[in-house]
Motif scaffolding. Sequence first.
Motif, PDB file in Angstrom:
ATOM      1  N   ASP A  70      48.466  25.904   7.500  1.00  0.00           N
ATOM      2  CA  ASP A  70      48.392  26.920   8.554  1.00  0.00           C
ATOM      3  C   ASP A  70      48.433  26.338   9.966  1.00  0.00           C
ATOM      4  O   ASP A  70      48.633  27.071  10.943  1.00  0.00           O
ATOM      5  CB  ASP A  70      47.098  27.731   8.415  1.00  0.00           C
ATOM      6  N   TYR A  71      48.206  25.037  10.089  1.00  0.00           N
ATOM      7  CA  TYR A  71      48.056  24.420  11.410  1.00  0.00           C
ATOM      8  C   TYR A  71      49.339  24.529  12.236  1.00  0.00           C
ATOM      9  O   TYR A  71      50.422  24.177  11.785  1.00  0.00           O
ATOM     10  CB  TYR A  71      47.643  22.962  11.258  1.00  0.00           C
ATOM     11  N   LYS A  72      49.203  25.031  13.470  1.00  0.00           N
ATOM     12  CA  LYS A  72      50.341  25.237  14.360  1.00  0.00           C
ATOM     13  C   LYS A  72      50.398  24.116  15.403  1.00  0.00           C
ATOM     14  O   LYS A  72      50.014  24.299  16.567  1.00  0.00           O
ATOM     15  CB  LYS A  72      50.237  26.598  15.040  1.00  0.00           C
ATOM     16  N   ALA A  73      50.843  22.952  14.971  1.00  0.00           N
ATOM     17  CA  ALA A  73      50.875  21.777  15.851  1.00  0.00           C
ATOM     18  C   ALA A  73      51.724  22.001  17.090  1.00  0.00           C
ATOM     19  O   ALA A  73      51.435  21.460  18.171  1.00  0.00           O
ATOM     20  CB  ALA A  73      51.391  20.569  15.068  1.00  0.00           C
ATOM     21  N   SER A  74      52.766  22.815  16.949  1.00  0.00           N
ATOM     22  CA  SER A  74      53.687  23.032  18.073  1.00  0.00           C
ATOM     23  C   SER A  74      53.040  23.815  19.216  1.00  0.00           C
ATOM     24  O   SER A  74      53.582  23.861  20.321  1.00  0.00           O
ATOM     25  CB  SER A  74      54.935  23.780  17.591  1.00  0.00           C
ATOM     26  N   ASN A  75      51.883  24.418  18.958  1.00  0.00           N
ATOM     27  CA  ASN A  75      51.197  25.182  20.002  1.00  0.00           C
ATOM     28  C   ASN A  75      50.256  24.337  20.848  1.00  0.00           C
ATOM     29  O   ASN A  75      49.584  24.859  21.739  1.00  0.00           O
ATOM     30  CB  ASN A  75      50.397  26.334  19.384  1.00  0.00           C
ATOM     31  N   GLU A  76      50.195  23.023  20.575  1.00  0.00           N
ATOM     32  CA  GLU A  76      49.303  22.168  21.370  1.00  0.00           C
ATOM     33  C   GLU A  76      49.784  22.155  22.822  1.00  0.00           C
ATOM     34  O   GLU A  76      50.938  21.814  23.095  1.00  0.00           O
ATOM     35  CB  GLU A  76      49.269  20.751  20.816  1.00  0.00           C
ATOM     36  N   PRO A  77      48.925  22.498  23.767  1.00  0.00           N
ATOM     37  CA  PRO A  77      49.370  22.606  25.162  1.00  0.00           C
ATOM     38  C   PRO A  77      49.378  21.267  25.891  1.00  0.00           C
ATOM     39  O   PRO A  77      48.669  20.329  25.511  1.00  0.00           O
ATOM     40  CB  PRO A  77      48.308  23.528  25.781  1.00  0.00           C
ATOM     41  N   ALA A  78      50.176  21.192  26.925  1.00  0.00           N
ATOM     42  CA  ALA A  78      50.086  20.072  27.859  1.00  0.00           C
ATOM     43  C   ALA A  78      48.975  20.409  28.849  1.00  0.00           C
ATOM     44  O   ALA A  78      48.682  21.584  29.095  1.00  0.00           O
ATOM     45  CB  ALA A  78      51.416  19.896  28.583  1.00  0.00           C
ATOM     46  N   ILE A  79      48.330  19.395  29.389  1.00  0.00           N
ATOM     47  CA  ILE A  79      47.279  19.645  30.378  1.00  0.00           C
ATOM     48  C   ILE A  79      47.633  18.945  31.677  1.00  0.00           C
ATOM     49  O   ILE A  79      48.466  18.034  31.706  1.00  0.00           O
ATOM     50  CB  ILE A  79      45.889  19.189  29.875  1.00  0.00           C
ATOM     51  N   LEU A 123      42.214  17.229   9.715  1.00  0.00           N
ATOM     52  CA  LEU A 123      43.235  17.444   8.686  1.00  0.00           C
ATOM     53  C   LEU A 123      43.814  16.118   8.176  1.00  0.00           C
ATOM     54  O   LEU A 123      44.126  15.996   6.992  1.00  0.00           O
ATOM     55  CB  LEU A 123      44.346  18.340   9.233  1.00  0.00           C
ATOM     56  N   GLU A 124      43.925  15.134   9.061  1.00  0.00           N
ATOM     57  CA  GLU A 124      44.431  13.825   8.637  1.00  0.00           C
ATOM     58  C   GLU A 124      43.461  13.136   7.678  1.00  0.00           C
ATOM     59  O   GLU A 124      43.855  12.275   6.890  1.00  0.00           O
ATOM     60  CB  GLU A 124      44.672  12.936   9.861  1.00  0.00           C
ATOM     61  N   SER A 125      42.181  13.529   7.742  1.00  0.00           N
ATOM     62  CA  SER A 125      41.158  12.945   6.870  1.00  0.00           C
ATOM     63  C   SER A 125      40.773  13.895   5.729  1.00  0.00           C
ATOM     64  O   SER A 125      39.738  13.706   5.093  1.00  0.00           O
ATOM     65  CB  SER A 125      39.912  12.598   7.698  1.00  0.00           C
ATOM     66  N   ASN A 126      41.606  14.922   5.509  1.00  0.00           N
ATOM     67  CA  ASN A 126      41.370  15.928   4.464  1.00  0.00           C
ATOM     68  C   ASN A 126      40.035  16.656   4.648  1.00  0.00           C
ATOM     69  O   ASN A 126      39.341  16.981   3.686  1.00  0.00           O
ATOM     70  CB  ASN A 126      41.433  15.287   3.069  1.00  0.00           C
ATOM     71  N   LEU A 127      39.692  16.914   5.904  1.00  0.00           N
ATOM     72  CA  LEU A 127      38.499  17.691   6.238  1.00  0.00           C
ATOM     73  C   LEU A 127      38.930  19.098   6.645  1.00  0.00           C
ATOM     74  O   LEU A 127      40.067  19.316   7.084  1.00  0.00           O
ATOM     75  CB  LEU A 127      37.728  17.027   7.381  1.00  0.00           C
ATOM     76  N   VAL A 128      38.034  20.060   6.494  1.00  0.00           N
ATOM     77  CA  VAL A 128      38.338  21.459   6.797  1.00  0.00           C
ATOM     78  C   VAL A 128      37.620  21.886   8.080  1.00  0.00           C
ATOM     79  O   VAL A 128      36.393  21.962   8.115  1.00  0.00           O
ATOM     80  CB  VAL A 128      37.912  22.384   5.643  1.00  0.00           C
ATOM     81  N   VAL A 174      27.932  19.959   9.620  1.00  0.00           N
ATOM     82  CA  VAL A 174      28.827  19.412   8.597  1.00  0.00           C
ATOM     83  C   VAL A 174      28.223  19.629   7.213  1.00  0.00           C
ATOM     84  O   VAL A 174      27.041  19.358   6.991  1.00  0.00           O
ATOM     85  CB  VAL A 174      29.075  17.904   8.812  1.00  0.00           C
ATOM     86  N   VAL A 175      29.054  20.143   6.294  1.00  0.00           N
ATOM     87  CA  VAL A 175      28.675  20.249   4.882  1.00  0.00           C
ATOM     88  C   VAL A 175      29.845  19.746   4.057  1.00  0.00           C
ATOM     89  O   VAL A 175      30.925  20.346   4.075  1.00  0.00           O
ATOM     90  CB  VAL A 175      28.343  21.696   4.484  1.00  0.00           C
ATOM     91  N   GLY A 176      29.644  18.637   3.356  1.00  0.00           N
ATOM     92  CA  GLY A 176      30.738  18.058   2.580  1.00  0.00           C
ATOM     93  C   GLY A 176      31.905  17.714   3.471  1.00  0.00           C
ATOM     94  O   GLY A 176      31.770  16.960   4.438  1.00  0.00           O
ATOM     95  N   ASN A 177      33.072  18.299   3.185  1.00  0.00           N
ATOM     96  CA  ASN A 177      34.260  18.011   3.998  1.00  0.00           C
ATOM     97  C   ASN A 177      34.560  19.118   5.011  1.00  0.00           C
ATOM     98  O   ASN A 177      35.626  19.149   5.616  1.00  0.00           O
ATOM     99  CB  ASN A 177      35.484  17.801   3.094  1.00  0.00           C
ATOM    100  N   VAL A 178      33.598  20.032   5.214  1.00  0.00           N
ATOM    101  CA  VAL A 178      33.793  21.138   6.156  1.00  0.00           C
ATOM    102  C   VAL A 178      33.041  20.850   7.457  1.00  0.00           C
ATOM    103  O   VAL A 178      31.842  20.548   7.436  1.00  0.00           O
ATOM    104  CB  VAL A 178      33.325  22.477   5.557  1.00  0.00           C
ATOM    105  N   HIS A 179      33.756  20.941   8.570  1.00  0.00           N
ATOM    106  CA  HIS A 179      33.178  20.640   9.887  1.00  0.00           C
ATOM    107  C   HIS A 179      33.197  21.890  10.768  1.00  0.00           C
ATOM    108  O   HIS A 179      34.262  22.415  11.091  1.00  0.00           O
ATOM    109  CB  HIS A 179      33.975  19.527  10.570  1.00  0.00           C
TER     110      HIS A 179
END
Length: 276
Positions: A129-138, A236-241, A203-208
């Motif tokens: 579901d992650y929308k990487a293309s929506n990351e804004p410039a600052i 997400l790169e570390s398989n965390l939610v 944090v609980v398990g892999n959920v942050h």
Amino acid sequence: MISELNKSDFYKCRGIVNEKGQLEIIAVIEGVNPGRVFVDDSVSPTSGFVWLGNNDGFLFIGNAENEAFNNELNNFIDRVIIPEAKKVRLNCFEGIGNHIKWNKTIEKVFEHRKLGSWNQRVYEVHKVDYKASNEPAIEQGYEVVKISDTFFDNNDGPIINIEFLHSKILEFWASPESFFGDGIGYCIVYKNEIVSVCFSGFVVGNVHCIGIETLEEHQGKKLAQKLAHSVVKDCLESNLVPYWDCMEVNKPSIAVAENIGFRNVFNYIGYYFLFE
């Protein structure tokens, strides 16, 4: 009789917690995040409530139809909780049910206290579901920095408001070591000042559960959205939610979450009354 559990006995409440409810409760019961637990029976609890360590609410767990517990709640809150809450400058009681049956009980038990309520929304995001293309410039001059123990210690003193970061982390965590052992965080620095922070609050398990704050004078520059992307990518790169919990009226927070790709997974009602 309602009594407070020792931290070593929190495990006794695992069987009465709704595993599909709020992450924060489980984080406290598992000993990951600080908090206090009050129950009807210290040996074999069936009903109780968790006072979150960041003072962000009292969450009711277990049997919502326990008459002995429910009948004692008002007296216990007046006699024990309110004096303790005032010591940490709380001016109201925020009560939340760990499952839907508590809503009716909370409304009945506290009906004489000018009870108010609000709606809360919970979101999660997964890789699909992650929308990487929506990351804004600052804007130029703003720098995203990962919160490391070296940055946190600030031994060379470059960050002029490091206390802001310290207070935010210790609002949720028992110690910096606890955070660096289990959490993830990023901040934005502008002219040697931390102006926005985003990190694992619970944090609980892999959920942050993500906490986020931007200084008022730097709001409206997409800093929170930029940091949220940083934390989400790291998770997400570390398989965390990544898990996002915010008030329904907080439209900017919801907009940030949905723009990133978070999906609404459940909602709940919070109740509050002012201390007299």
